[in-house]
Design an enzyme around this catalytic site. Structure first.
Site, mmCIF file in Angstrom:
data_model
loop_
_atom_site.group_PDB
_atom_site.id
_atom_site.type_symbol
_atom_site.label_atom_id
_atom_site.label_comp_id
_atom_site.label_asym_id
_atom_site.label_seq_id
_atom_site.Cartn_x
_atom_site.Cartn_y
_atom_site.Cartn_z
ATOM 1 N N ASP A 237 -17.843 -8.206 -21.952
ATOM 2 C CA ASP A 237 -18.747 -8.162 -20.674
ATOM 3 C C ASP A 237 -20.194 -8.454 -20.405
ATOM 4 O O ASP A 237 -20.765 -9.313 -19.938
ATOM 5 C CB ASP A 237 -18.263 -6.951 -19.694
ATOM 6 C CG ASP A 237 -16.848 -6.873 -19.806
ATOM 7 O OD1 ASP A 237 -16.037 -7.523 -20.048
ATOM 8 O OD2 ASP A 237 -16.331 -5.737 -19.059
ATOM 9 N N GLU B 58 3.474 -10.912 -6.615
ATOM 10 C CA GLU B 58 2.612 -11.059 -7.283
ATOM 11 C C GLU B 58 3.040 -10.487 -8.806
ATOM 12 O O GLU B 58 2.460 -10.596 -9.907
ATOM 13 C CB GLU B 58 1.341 -10.374 -6.991
ATOM 14 C CG GLU B 58 1.395 -8.719 -6.771
ATOM 15 C CD GLU B 58 2.158 -8.289 -5.428
ATOM 16 O OE1 GLU B 58 2.787 -9.232 -4.900
ATOM 17 O OE2 GLU B 58 2.037 -7.150 -5.311
ATOM 18 N N HIS C 290 7.589 -8.048 -4.062
ATOM 19 C CA HIS C 290 6.257 -8.174 -4.656
ATOM 20 C C HIS C 290 6.124 -9.519 -5.219
ATOM 21 O O HIS C 290 6.613 -9.703 -6.414
ATOM 22 C CB HIS C 290 5.645 -7.211 -5.479
ATOM 23 C CG HIS C 290 5.561 -5.889 -4.613
ATOM 24 N ND1 HIS C 290 4.456 -5.501 -4.179
ATOM 25 C CD2 HIS C 290 6.214 -4.912 -4.173
ATOM 26 C CE1 HIS C 290 4.255 -4.486 -3.451
ATOM 27 N NE2 HIS C 290 5.474 -3.905 -3.390
ATOM 28 N N GLY D 155 1.008 -1.350 -0.012
ATOM 29 C CA GLY D 155 0.098 -0.080 -0.053
ATOM 30 C C GLY D 155 0.647 1.322 -0.003
ATOM 31 O O GLY D 155 2.104 1.152 0.334
ATOM 32 N N LYS E 109 -10.877 -9.781 -16.446
ATOM 33 C CA LYS E 109 -11.314 -9.540 -17.954
ATOM 34 C C LYS E 109 -10.592 -11.003 -18.548
ATOM 35 O O LYS E 109 -11.707 -11.256 -19.388
ATOM 36 C CB LYS E 109 -10.268 -8.334 -18.707
ATOM 37 C CG LYS E 109 -10.888 -8.144 -19.885
ATOM 38 C CD LYS E 109 -12.211 -7.262 -19.587
ATOM 39 C CE LYS E 109 -12.583 -6.745 -21.279
ATOM 40 N NZ LYS E 109 -13.645 -5.682 -20.916
ATOM 41 N N TYR F 136 4.032 -3.330 2.581
ATOM 42 C CA TYR F 136 3.256 -2.677 3.473
ATOM 43 C C TYR F 136 2.897 -3.615 4.677
ATOM 44 O O TYR F 136 2.711 -3.403 5.628
ATOM 45 C CB TYR F 136 2.020 -1.647 2.981
ATOM 46 C CG TYR F 136 1.384 -0.972 4.268
ATOM 47 C CD1 TYR F 136 1.720 0.383 4.238
ATOM 48 C CD2 TYR F 136 0.359 -1.444 4.823
ATOM 49 C CE1 TYR F 136 0.907 1.193 5.260
ATOM 50 C CE2 TYR F 136 -0.303 -0.954 6.011
ATOM 51 C CZ TYR F 136 0.130 0.413 6.078
ATOM 52 O OH TYR F 136 -0.538 1.463 7.150
#
Ligand code: XMP
Length: 530
Positions: A231, A174, A172, A50, A386, A78
């Site tokens: 979508d 990810e 990180h 964050g 998506k 964070y």
């Protein structure tokens, strides 16, 4: 399910995405969520990164109850600092400089510790490349923890609690540039949390259909706006599968759609997917309300408002008609193709953010309709990203061309004309856009870019055609690559191809004398021009 508590990092949603690609189901909630309010018990918790500093008075913190739940916890950036700060507020300080980018980190395998300590980095080399992005860092090892990863400038790049499965990492996992990031998240999810890796799209579709049937019941009807985009089409197809003809799709023809778009949507929705579709012709109304308006936000508001007016009228008509059919009940539900990122962006936990432009998807619709008609919102895609929706669509039998379509904004060509919108100008954009997109498709590069379109600058430039002087508009071509549309890079065209397109447009579209290619990234630009 793994719970991701979000502290607002730009990559929080990627944690979720990565876990799901390991077939582990995860959900994300605001970092301040009170665990007592949670109707389910997670098997593990990830604290995201964050932008704040843990020691600032106004910074967000987790409900301390998570540390007593006995479930494994992984703090990232964070999140790691939050774990250390809770133990002692002197543990985290501002570093001398921001550390951003690729770093080699040493992974330490410790002897004489409990098994879980080495499990997070199981199978990872002793030295591996990771992505860092932080200012603050741990300056002391929190009590009860051991160091499991370090770099020269970040000595506590990874920590593990000696007794409990609580971990913190400063980098990180990810982000795809962290080479073994997926392995680290996989170790956490399946080896440490023992989460089941059985999350599959087929199961999701089945579950969702059952859920919709139960929710809507035997009689109620559902309406939803469709645009021909992936979508709304996937959401509509799913409703059709679940409740058949009690679902009504409505396409508002704003007059601002691309060449042959309405016919194409009709072909795919009602002819190919057999969905109940009503096309509402609104072009005249849109053009009359847009006459003389040049300011982008004013245009957006008019288009959004007109859309709602027409949609509402249509919803009332369907409701009236339903009264005369014995098998169908009241229109009670309103379908939206909201995706997970839309949801995250629209929730307030990220704090106040500047309004760059007022997006019109059907976002404004429910509030007003729900008040007036007591409609309830149904959002079957709200847990998906998506690429997952695309996969979902394929499984529902939607054809590939529609699945991979570039996004097209609700206000359509209306925000691709700089200045007043008139039917003549829309027609110029349509023709130019058609040449641009069909050339891209013919070159086989449509799927290489995320979005491409033609727009019109209504300042005029002099040109020469044959022997005569032409005074015409300037066509702006734009094509970008983007992962999440929050940022984007201009697409680098092969020069021969773009020159050929630039040559064709003024030759074939009477009224355009120049063609320019927009090389602006986002930021500082936005993808659309208005
Ligand atoms: P911007 O221009 O904000 O666009 O960089 C980001 C993405 O959103 C699309 N966009 C819209 N989509 N209604 C929509 O449904 C809108 O009002 C709208 N404005 C922009 C844009 O095409 C891009 O994909």
């Amino acid at each position: 399910t793994i719970l991701v508590l979000d502290f607002g990092s730009q990559t929080s949603h990627l944690i979720l995405r990565r876990l799901r690609s390991l077939n582990v189901y995860a959900e994300m909630l605001p970092c301040t969520t009170k665990l007592a309010d949670l109707p389910w018990k997670p098997v593990g918790i990830v604290l995201s990164g964050g932008p704040s500093s843990v020691y600032d008075e106004v910074s967000p913190h987790v409900d301390p109850a998570i540390f007593d739940m006995g479930v494994p916890i992984l703090g990232i950036c964070y999140g790691c600092q939050e774990i250390a700060w809770r133990i002692n507020d002197k543990n985290v300080q501002r570093g001398e400089k921001r550390e951003y980018g690729q770093t080699d980190v040493d992974i330490l395998t410790l002897d004489g510790q409990q098994d879980h300590v080495n499990r997070l980095f199981e199978g990872v080399e002793a030295n591996t490349e990771v992505t860092m992005s932080h200012f603050d860092k741990l300056v002391h090892l929190p009590e009860g923890f051991v160091t499991i990863a370090s770099t020269p400038s970040t000595p506590y790049a990874g920590i593990a609690h000696k007794e409990k499965p609580i971990f913190g990492i400063q980098f990180h996992p990810e982000i795809s540039h962290t080479k073994r990031g997926m392995d680290i998240l996989g170790n956490f999810a399946t080896k440490i949390c023992k989460a089941r890796d059985n999350w599959k799209m087929e199961n999701f579709i089945e579950k969702e259909i059952i859920r919709i049937r139960k929710l809507v019941g035997e009689n109620a009807q559902v309406i939803g706006a469709v645009s021909g985009g992936v979508d709304s089409t996937v959401a509509a197809r799913l409703m059709k599968e679940a409740i058949g003809d009690r679902f009504h799709a409505i396409l508002v023809d704003t007059g601002l759609m691309r060449l042959n778009e309405c016919e194409q949507v009709k072909k795919s929705l009602s002819d190919h997917l057999n969905i109940n579709l009503t096309i509402v012709d609104g072009a005249e109304l849109f053009f009359s309300r847009l006459a003389g308006v040049t300011e982008p936000e004013a245009k957006r508001k008019i288009i959004g408002g007109t859309f709602i007016d027409l949609f509402e009228k249509e919803a009332i008509r369907i409701e009236e008609e339903a009264k005369h059919t014995p098998h169908a009940g009241k229109v009670e539900w309103f379908l939206q193709g909201t995706l997970y990122p839309d949801l995250i962006e629209s929730l307030s936990w990220k704090g106040p953010s500047a309004t760059i432009k007022s997006h019109h998807n059907v976002g404004g619709l429910p509030a007003r309709m729900m008040n007036g008609q007591g409609l309830k919102l149904i959002e079957p895609l709200r847990e998906l990203f998506k690429d997952e929706v695309r996969e979902f669509g394929r499984q529902l039998g939607i054809h590939e061309e529609l699945i991979m379509r570039h996004p097209f904004p609700g206000p359509g060509i209306g925000i691709r004309i700089l200045g007043e919108v008139t039917p003549e100008r829309v027609e110029l954009v349509r023709q130019a856009d058609h040449i641009f997109i069909s050339s891209i498709r013919e070159a086989g590069i449509y799927n290489e870019m995320s979005q491409a379109f033609a727009a019109l600058d209504t300042s005029r430039a002099v040109g020469v055609m044959g022997d005569s002087r032409e005074y015409g508009y300037i066509c702006i071509l734009r094509a970008v690559s983007s992962v999440d549309f929050m940022s984007a890079e201009p697409y680098a065209f092969d020069s021969k191809l773009i020159l050929k397109i630039a040559n064709r447009i003024p030759n074939e579209v009477h009224g355009i004398t120049r063609v320019v290619y927009d090389y602006t990234g986002k930021p500082p630009g936005t993808i659309e021009l208005e």
